[in-house]
Design an enzyme around this catalytic site. Structure first.
Site, PDB file in Angstrom:
ATOM      1  N   GLU A  52     -55.595  77.403-198.983  1.00 41.82           N
ATOM      2  CA  GLU A  52     -54.855  78.143-200.181  1.00 41.82           C
ATOM      3  C   GLU A  52     -53.502  79.046-199.427  1.00 41.82           C
ATOM      4  O   GLU A  52     -53.010  80.295-199.594  1.00 41.82           O
ATOM      5  CB  GLU A  52     -55.308  79.091-200.930  1.00 41.82           C
ATOM      6  CG  GLU A  52     -56.381  78.122-201.818  1.00 41.82           C
ATOM      7  CD  GLU A  52     -57.400  78.667-202.604  1.00 41.82           C
ATOM      8  OE1 GLU A  52     -56.542  80.352-203.137  1.00 41.82           O
ATOM      9  OE2 GLU A  52     -58.173  77.921-203.487  1.00 41.82           O
ATOM     10  N   GLU A  82     -62.334  72.460-203.051  1.00 44.73           N
ATOM     11  CA  GLU A  82     -63.118  73.459-203.256  1.00 44.73           C
ATOM     12  C   GLU A  82     -62.807  73.298-205.117  1.00 44.73           C
ATOM     13  O   GLU A  82     -61.809  72.657-205.872  1.00 44.73           O
ATOM     14  CB  GLU A  82     -62.381  74.904-204.078  1.00 44.73           C
ATOM     15  CG  GLU A  82     -62.923  75.515-202.169  1.00 44.73           C
ATOM     16  CD  GLU A  82     -62.316  77.034-202.437  1.00 44.73           C
ATOM     17  OE1 GLU A  82     -61.533  77.360-203.278  1.00 44.73           O
ATOM     18  OE2 GLU A  82     -61.474  77.532-201.237  1.00 44.73           O
TER      19      GLU A  82
END
Length: 595
Positions: A207, A327
């Protein structure tokens, strides 16, 4: 996924959600966007166009690209060892999880998972520049855990995790220093695992985002630089790393087209068949956190998922580039219990598993320790796991609701539920061990299930508030769908006094449960945080406690309420009951009055 710090809530790219309050976000646009300059936009576009040879190799599925596709397909389903090796503190137990054991991996294997993503934060285990030497003891412990997982037959993915919000974001203003540390870190990781099984994958970063950049143009250039540096460093170490699968994310692991195009540009330039694209998916943001009235897995929420997975398929899978959804879950899972209602959560997970299979995506459940308990080695919510596991191989029937509310002390009427058959048929309904009689206790017409009034009367004979019985709907495929038959009275709110630090409203829930809360000023404009919507965020702006019999309005709510004003709250309950409550703020004093 980002951990919560200092009571701020961060999005998947580590940015505060509060930064997005100025307008209602679109289903795919929950990140800041700046205008790209023409020169950089042209540079990124040029990189994003594959050569004819590259396109042909992808489309025909060369042996190398097919191998990468096959490996990633074989990784399905996957699971995250979250909040362990990325934890900030003394060791892997710093965020509350126990030390990882080989016995734990064997138990996890029995749950059906085939791959494990191990998030790792490296910076806190490194020495100073220029070598940034990694602590040998930490490396040895991580290698031990990786070796255990590999020995148990798992695919393993290790990454650079917490560093993505600690020091890597400084790249726009400290470019050379950040790149030097990033390079030195990956050189050491790659050397440590140089001879590991090819079942071990590396992921460049988690991220990623950049502070102080000039906008989308610079973000794209820096993102490309991180991924290409990672690629060259790992490949240069030789051995098993010459063709090890390397996983690269979009900016923020966000699955929107501009960021995907930047990653495609990187892949085209590298021309390496052993690359894997990574994104994260936590659903349509308002549904994921129960905000703006998105209390159900409705058409808009489902469309966000299908649009996102369709885009991933078109952009990568259809071109022979495998995708790992590194995720997935719901952001509301970490804000408190009941943020997203149980049945709505299960419908989301059922559909996500189905559509990921349809689009050829490998998914990895985010688990920070709150899903599969690492001490008891049991699922904290077995029904959630059952739905996830079932979705790996087929579809399950669901329904418009998992709650039937029957007013206490009143003669019930027939209740109807819309079935989401998903290619199945309803075979029977069971309560405990007793089957209900079709045509007597219930009828089915098309996708409409009707529960007879007499049946509801019998099932709620105790007249105790709350769930009196559970209907287990058994379909031809998948897992049963549970419907709670609930006896309730209309909830009652009591007047209260408090401060802007906290107002606790005594609440008799009487078997009912809260779905959402609206807050408006006298002129009808939205009060409280997220001023673009009157519907506030569950377990952030308001927090129900069914055991204590309270609804608490915390500081997070009053920080965004104008002084010397009156606010009308409207509480929406799952039974359909609606209650109003008036707040008056004067300085730090708050008075709440029940309507």
């Amino acid at each position: 996924m980002s951990k919560r710090f200092d009571d701020d809530v961060y999005d998947m790219a580590g940015r505060p959600f509060d930064s997005m309050e100025s307008s209602m976000p679109s289903s795919a646009g929950f990140t800041r966007r700046q205008v790209m300059t023409t020169s950089a936009a042209l540079a990124v576009t040029a990189l994003s166009i594959p050569t004819a040879a590259q396109a042909a190799a992808r489309s025909t599925g060369s042996a190398a690209s097919a191998s990468a596709m096959d490996v990633v397909a074989d990784m399905q389903p996957g699971w995250n060892l979250g909040n362990s090796f990325e934890a900030i503190g003394a060791d892997e137990t710093a965020w509350g999880n126990p030390r990882v054991t080989q016995a734990f991996f064997r138990k996890l294997k029995a749950q059906g998972f085939k791959s494990i993503r191990i998030p790792v934060t490296w910076g806190q285990h490194e020495g100073p520049a220029p070598t940034f030497t990694l602590d040998p003891a930490f490396l040895a412990r991580l290698k031990q855990v990786v070796d255990w997982a590999l020995a148990d037959g798992f695919y393993v993915l290790i990454n650079m995790h917490g560093d993505a919000w600690q020091w890597v974001p400084n790249m726009p203003t400290q470019h050379d220093a950040v790149l030097a540390q990033y390079t030195a870190t990956w050189q050491q990781i790659a050397a440590t695992f140089r001879d590991a099984s090819r079942r071990l994958l590396f992921e460049s970063i988690n991220e990623p985002f950049f502070n102080g950049s000039s906008g989308d143009e610079q973000n794209a250039v820096l993102m490309n630089e991180l991924n290409t540096t990672f690629h060259s460093v790992v490949r240069a170490t030789g051995g098993g790393n010459t063709d090890r699968l390397l996983v690269m994310p979009t900016l923020g692991d966000t699955p929107d087209k501009p960021k995907i195009d930047t990653l495609l540009a990187t892949f085209a330039a590298l021309d390496d068949p052993n690359l894997v694209a990574s994104v994260h998916y936590y659903s349509f943001w308002p549904f994921s956190v129960n905000l703006a009235g998105y209390t159900t897995f409705n058409a808009a929420t489902q469309q966000d998922l299908t649009d996102t997975f369709d885009l991933l398929h078109r952009s990568f899978v259809a071109k022979g580039i495998p995708v790992v959804v590194g995720e997935y879950g719901l952001l509301g899972w970490d804000s408190g219990p009941g943020t997203v209602e149980q049945g709505e959560t299960l419908k989301y997970l059922e559909y996500l598993g189905y559509y990921a299979r349809y689009r050829g995506l490998t998914t990895m459940l985010w688990d920070n320790g709150s899903r599969f308990n690492r001490r008891t080695m049991q699922w904290n919510d077995p029904s959630l796991y059952a739905q996830i596991r079932s979705s790996w191989t087929g579809r399950s029937g669901t329904a418009s609701t998992d709650q039937l509310f029957v007013p206490k002390g009143k003669t019930p009427t027939d209740a109807t539920i819309t079935l989401n058959l998903n290619g199945t048929r309803l075979m029977r309904i069971v309560v405990g061990t007793r089957p209900l009689i079709r045509g007597v206790d219930y009828t089915v017409s098309g996708n409409t299930l009707t529960i007879a009034a007499a049946t509801l009367s019998r099932l709620t004979a105790s007249q105790e508030h709350g769930t009196n019985a559970v209907l287990s709907l058994r379909f031809t495929d998948g897992i049963p769908w549970a419907v709670n038959v609930i006896t309730y009275d209309k909830p009652v709110l009591t007047s209260a006094r408090g401060t802007t630090a906290s107002l606790v409203i005594p609440t008799a829930f009487n078997g009912d449960k809260l779905a959402t809360m609206e807050a408006v000023y006298a002129d009808g404009t939205a009060a409280g945080p997220q001023s673009w919507t009157t519907y506030k965020q569950f377990n952030v702006a308001f927090v129900p406690d069914y055991t204590a019999g309270t609804i608490t309005l915390p500081t997070a709510f009053f920080n965004e309420v104008t002084d010397n004003t009156t606010v009308t709250l409207t509480f929406h309950f799952w039974s359909g009951a609606i209650l109003t409550y008036t707040l008056t703020r004067s300085g730090t004093a708050v008075t709440g009055t029940s309507a």
